[in-house]
Each structure stands twice: as structure tokens, then as C-alpha cells.
Design an enzyme around this catalytic site. Structure first.
Site, PDB file in Angstrom:
ATOM      1  CG  ASP A 144     -13.246 -47.419  11.565  1.00 33.44           C
ATOM      2  OD1 ASP A 144     -13.209 -47.030  12.753  1.00 33.44           O
ATOM      3  OD2 ASP A 144     -13.709 -46.733  10.640  1.00 33.44           O
ATOM      4  CG  ASP A 179      -5.882 -34.122  16.722  1.00 34.88           C
ATOM      5  OD1 ASP A 179      -5.376 -34.264  15.596  1.00 34.88           O
ATOM      6  OD2 ASP A 179      -5.360 -34.578  17.764  1.00 34.88           O
ATOM      7  N   GLY A 185     -12.329 -40.241   4.656  1.00 36.07           N
ATOM      8  CA  GLY A 185     -13.208 -41.070   5.494  1.00 36.07           C
ATOM      9  C   GLY A 185     -13.853 -40.243   6.595  1.00 36.07           C
ATOM     10  NE  ARG A 221     -14.162 -38.249  12.549  1.00 33.90           N
ATOM     11  CZ  ARG A 221     -13.612 -39.473  12.728  1.00 33.90           C
ATOM     12  NH1 ARG A 221     -14.253 -40.559  12.411  1.00 33.90           N
ATOM     13  NH2 ARG A 221     -12.394 -39.574  13.202  1.00 33.90           N
TER      14      ARG A 221
HETATM   15  P1  ITT Z   1      -6.730 -34.840   9.315  1.00 34.90           P
HETATM   16  O1  ITT Z   1      -5.789 -34.404  10.415  1.00 34.90           O
HETATM   17  O2  ITT Z   1      -6.334 -34.345   7.976  1.00 34.90           O
HETATM   18  O3  ITT Z   1      -8.165 -34.531   9.655  1.00 34.90           O
HETATM   19  P2  ITT Z   1      -5.872 -37.493  10.124  1.00 34.90           P
HETATM   20  O4  ITT Z   1      -6.233 -38.863   9.633  1.00 34.90           O
HETATM   21  O5  ITT Z   1      -4.421 -37.162  10.215  1.00 34.90           O
HETATM   22  O6  ITT Z   1      -6.651 -36.446   9.213  1.00 34.90           O
HETATM   23  P3  ITT Z   1      -6.049 -37.301  12.999  1.00 34.90           P
HETATM   24  O7  ITT Z   1      -4.808 -36.527  13.222  1.00 34.90           O
HETATM   25  O8  ITT Z   1      -7.243 -36.908  13.801  1.00 34.90           O
HETATM   26  O9  ITT Z   1      -6.566 -37.273  11.486  1.00 34.90           O
HETATM   27  O10 ITT Z   1      -5.605 -38.794  13.137  1.00 34.90           O
HETATM   28  C1  ITT Z   1      -6.185 -39.658  13.885  1.00 34.90           C
HETATM   29  C2  ITT Z   1      -5.822 -41.059  13.442  1.00 34.90           C
HETATM   30  O11 ITT Z   1      -6.500 -41.892  14.371  1.00 34.90           O
HETATM   31  C3  ITT Z   1      -6.362 -41.402  12.048  1.00 34.90           C
HETATM   32  O12 ITT Z   1      -5.405 -41.278  11.041  1.00 34.90           O
HETATM   33  C4  ITT Z   1      -6.774 -42.859  12.242  1.00 34.90           C
HETATM   34  O13 ITT Z   1      -5.697 -43.724  12.031  1.00 34.90           O
HETATM   35  C5  ITT Z   1      -7.196 -42.887  13.707  1.00 34.90           C
HETATM   36  N1  ITT Z   1      -8.648 -42.636  13.821  1.00 34.90           N
HETATM   37  C6  ITT Z   1      -9.301 -41.506  14.197  1.00 34.90           C
HETATM   38  N2  ITT Z   1     -10.622 -41.646  14.116  1.00 34.90           N
HETATM   39  C7  ITT Z   1     -10.830 -42.894  13.687  1.00 34.90           C
HETATM   40  C8  ITT Z   1     -11.970 -43.635  13.373  1.00 34.90           C
HETATM   41  O14 ITT Z   1     -13.190 -43.127  13.462  1.00 34.90           O
HETATM   42  N3  ITT Z   1     -11.806 -44.884  12.958  1.00 34.90           N
HETATM   43  C9  ITT Z   1     -10.581 -45.430  12.841  1.00 34.90           C
HETATM   44  N4  ITT Z   1      -9.444 -44.807  13.078  1.00 34.90           N
HETATM   45  C10 ITT Z   1      -9.558 -43.536  13.504  1.00 34.90           C
END
Ligand code: ITT
Length: 194
Positions: A149, A70, A16, A176
């Protein structure tokens, strides 16, 4: 300075995230490739630090320019929880678990933060951040996007959650997109083509 042409890899397991970043960067003429590699995730309450460390580690391991993001959801009445632990909290509590923690709270203010770290082999790292303010809804709405989201309604929007928007609409407002846009403009300024 002359034109520099190189490949740019975004190391993420989250498809995503990758789709959103790829769509945004394409608008700026930057082509992003996905790198499916395990990242080093240091324990820190700074998402900038977490992203920087992982990006420089992968850039030196793979000898290419690497981007790591992150991100986290910071809920104001919960003093910023889950923040850097968002991924873990999403997997363990889920949307309804988080909503339960907010039961009876009138203050629904929250924000998403994104830290995008760009690193080249040799130790160079630059971090770009993006933020979007909004509110946590009372129940999940919509099926688009990922993660939190369905329960996040951006302040600058029209009342829909991020999950009720299409990817380009989300990119107009999201943390992002704001961070990646800064990276795209910085690459353009330095005449780096990817
Ligand atoms: P990578 O580290 O592999 O990139 P991840 O999903 O583990 O993937 P993060 O450590 O940055 O990424 O996790 C942030 C979490 O916060 C993510 O799993 C979502 O649950 C939430 N999150 C971050 N950005 C978001 C968005 O745009 N919309 C909804 N939830 C989001």
C-alpha cells in the site's frame, strides 16, 4: 426461491485483508467471520485457480461456506512481477527491494488483482475478480493499509497512496473491494443471507 441464512467464513491470515473485506461486506448487510485455518496453496500463475482450490478444500474440510482471496501486485515494466508471488516477494525483498528493482524505470504502471473464491461443501465454487490500475511511487508514503500500500498510487485517486487513505477510501477503489462487492451482489441475487 426462499431465503437462505448461513454463516460465511473468510479464511485468511492477513488481518488487514480481513478488516477491509469485513467493512465492505457490512455495507451490503453480509456478516463475515474469520477462519484462521491453513490453506492449500497450489503453484499456479492464475490467482483464480489458487483461490478456487483453497476455498473448495476448506469448504469440504470444515463443512461450511468459505471464501478465500488470492491477490497480487502486477508491475507492467516487470512483465507482471511479482503477481502470484507477491506475498513471498513482500516478505523477502520488501518495499525498498522492489523499488530498487524499478530503479531508473520511467514506466511505473502497475495494477492489483484480487480473486475471491466462494465455495460450499459438495464442490460448488464461484470466483469473482477485481482490479485497480495505478502507479508505483518512488518511495513509500503513508502508514495505513498493509503490504505494498505505501508504494501504490491508484490512477483514479487524488495522488495519495493506498497507505495514505483510510479503509473506506481504499474500499472505494481497491481490487479487493471490487471483487467482494461482486460476491455481495451475487449473494443478494440468490437470496443468500450471511
Ligand atoms: P492470506 O493468503 O492468508 O489471505 P496473504 O497476505 O498471504 O494472506 P495473498 O497470498 O493474497 O495474501 O498475498 C498477496 C500479497 O500481495 C500480500 O501479502 C501483500 O503483500 C500484497 N497485497 C495484496 N493485496 C494488497 C493490498 O490491498 N494492498 C497492499 N498489498 C497487497
Amino acid at each position: 426461491m426462499g431465503l437462505i441464512v448461513m454463516a460465511l467464513y473468510f479464511a485468511t491470515k492477513n488481518i488487514g485483508k480481513f478488516r477491509e473485506a469485513k467493512l465492505l461486506m457490512t455495507e451490503y448487510g453480509v456478516s463475515l467471520e474469520r477462519l484462521d485455518a491453513d490453506k492449500v496453496e497450489i503453484q499456479s500463475d492464475s490467482i483464480e485457480e489458487i483461490a478456487s482450490y483453497a476455498a473448495s478444500d476448506l469448504a469440504s474440510k470444515f463443512k461450511v461456506a468459505v471464501v478465500v482471496e488470492d491477490a497480487g501486485l502486477f508491475i507492467r515494466p516487470l512483465k507482471g512481477f511479482p503477481g502470484p508471488y507477491s506475498s513471498y516477494v513482500y516478505k523477502t525483498l520488501g518495499l525498498w527491494g522492489l523499488l530498487k528493482l524499478m530503479n531508473g524505470l520511467d514506466d511505473r504502471r502497475a495494477y492489483f488483482l484480487s480473486a475471491v473464491a466462494y465455495s460450499k461443501p459438495g464442490g460448488f465454487v464461484k470466483v469473482f475478480t477485481g482490479k485497480v490500475e495505478g502507479f508505483i511511487t518512488n518511495r513509500p508514503r503513508g502508514h495505513g493499509g498493509f503490504g505494498f500500500d505505501p508504494i501504490f498510487k491508484p490512477m483514479e485517486g487524488d495522488g495519495r497512496t493506498f497507505a495514505e487513505m483510510d479503509p473506506s477510501e481504499k474500499n472505494r477503489l481497491s481490487h479487493r473491494a471490487r471483487a467482494f462487492r461482486k460476491l455481495a451482489l451475487w449473494l443478494r441475487e440468490r437470496k443468500i443471507r450471511c
